[in-house]
Design a protein around this motif. Structure first.
Motif, PDB file in Angstrom:
ATOM      1  N   GLU A   1       9.387   0.975   3.058  1.00 53.79           N
ATOM      2  CA  GLU A   1       9.978   1.369   1.772  1.00 53.79           C
ATOM      3  C   GLU A   1       9.551   0.405   0.662  1.00 53.79           C
ATOM      4  O   GLU A   1       9.191   0.832  -0.436  1.00 53.79           O
TER       5      GLU A   1
ATOM      6  N   ARG B   1       5.921   0.861  -0.458  1.00 57.74           N
ATOM      7  CA  ARG B   1       5.670   2.048  -1.297  1.00 57.74           C
ATOM      8  C   ARG B   1       5.678   1.707  -2.782  1.00 57.74           C
ATOM      9  O   ARG B   1       5.003   2.342  -3.569  1.00 57.74           O
TER      10      ARG B   1
ATOM     11  N   ARG C   1      11.435   0.018   8.822  1.00 54.12           N
ATOM     12  CA  ARG C   1      11.560   0.986   7.732  1.00 54.12           C
ATOM     13  C   ARG C   1      11.675   0.309   6.363  1.00 54.12           C
ATOM     14  O   ARG C   1      11.095   0.763   5.390  1.00 54.12           O
ATOM     15  N   ASP C   2      12.397  -0.820   6.280  1.00 55.10           N
ATOM     16  CA  ASP C   2      12.568  -1.487   4.987  1.00 55.10           C
ATOM     17  C   ASP C   2      11.241  -2.055   4.467  1.00 55.10           C
ATOM     18  O   ASP C   2      11.007  -2.081   3.258  1.00 55.10           O
TER      19      ASP C   2
END
Length: 196
Positions: free
Chosen positions: A52, A55, A48-49
C-alpha cells in the motif's frame, strides 16, 4: 516550447573528475507500478502495508523542485526514466563522451523498493525511476550541493566519478574489480513482468 535567459544545464556537460550524485528514490516509480499492477502476486511475499505504501511512489515523480534547488551547483542533470538509474547514467556518459565509474554498493535503495523488487526478481537499478536525477558536480561544489540536499531533506547517494572514456558506465565492486560494463542501452526491468 520555451526559452531561458539563464544558464542551460544539459545532459552532455559531465566533466572529467566530476562526482556523480544520484538524487531521489531509485526505482520508486517502477516499484509503485509493480505495487499497483502486480499487487496480487506480491501478497504472501511482501506485507500488505508495504504494498500500500509503495503505491504512493508513482505520485512522487516530479524533479522540478529538486532541479531548481541544485541548479547552481551542478554541471549536468538528467532525469532517470525508462531503464532506470543505470540507463540515465549511460545517457549522461554517452552524451558527454566520458566514462562514469560507480561503486555497486554506493546506491541507496529504500527498503520498500528492495523488498518489492526482490519479490518479483527485478533489478531496481534498471527499473523506472522518474523523480530521480543523475547529476555531476565538480569537487569544489560537492559539499555545497550535499548541504543543499540535506537542507531540503532530499535523499541522495554519491555513487562515483566521471573519467576519460568513451561513453560507458563501469560498475565496480568493493575491491575495485569491474563487475559490469554498460556500453549499450538498457531494456527496463518492468517489461519482464508483463512478458511473464
Amino acid at each position: 516550447i520555451g526559452y531561458t535567459n539563464g544558464r542551460v544545464i544539459s545532459t552532455r556537460d559531465a566533466r572529467e573528475g566530476d562526482y556523480v550524485v544520484v538524487i531521489g528514490k531509485i526505482g520508486g516509480e517502477g516499484t509503485g507500478v509493480i505495487a499497483w499492477d502486480f499487487g496480487d502476486k506480491l501478497l504472501g511475499k511482501v506485507p500488505r502495508d508495504v504494498i500500500e505504501h509503495a503505491r504512493s511512489f508513482i505520485y512522487d515523480v516530479s524533479i522540478v523542485k529538486t532541479a531548481l534547488a541544485i541548479k547552481d551547483y551542478v554541471n549536468t542533470m538528467h532525469d532517470a526514466t525508462e531503464g532506470g538509474i543505470l540507463q540515465a547514467l549511460r545517457e549522461v556518459a554517452s552524451a558527454s563522451g566520458k566514462d562514469i565509474v560507480v561503486l555497486e554498493k554506493a546506491f541507496y535503495i529504500d527498503e520498500e523498493v528492495k523488498r518489492i523488487t526482490s519479490a518479483v526478481n527485478v533489478d531496481p537499478l534498471r527499473l523506472l525511476s522518474s523523480g530521480c536525477i543523475v547529476a555531476t558536480v565538480t569537487p569544489g561544489y560537492l559539499d555545497s550541493l550535499l548541504n543543499e540536499l540535506k537542507k531540503h531533506g532530499i535523499r541522495h547517494s554519491v555513487v562515483g566519478r566521471v573519467t576519460r572514456g568513451e561513453g560507458r558506465v563501469i560498475i565496480k565492486g568493493d575491491s575495485g574489480e569491474t563487475i559490469t560494463i554498460i556500453d549499450s542501452d538498457i531494456v527496463d526491468e518492468i517489461y519482464k513482468l508483463w512478458n511473464k
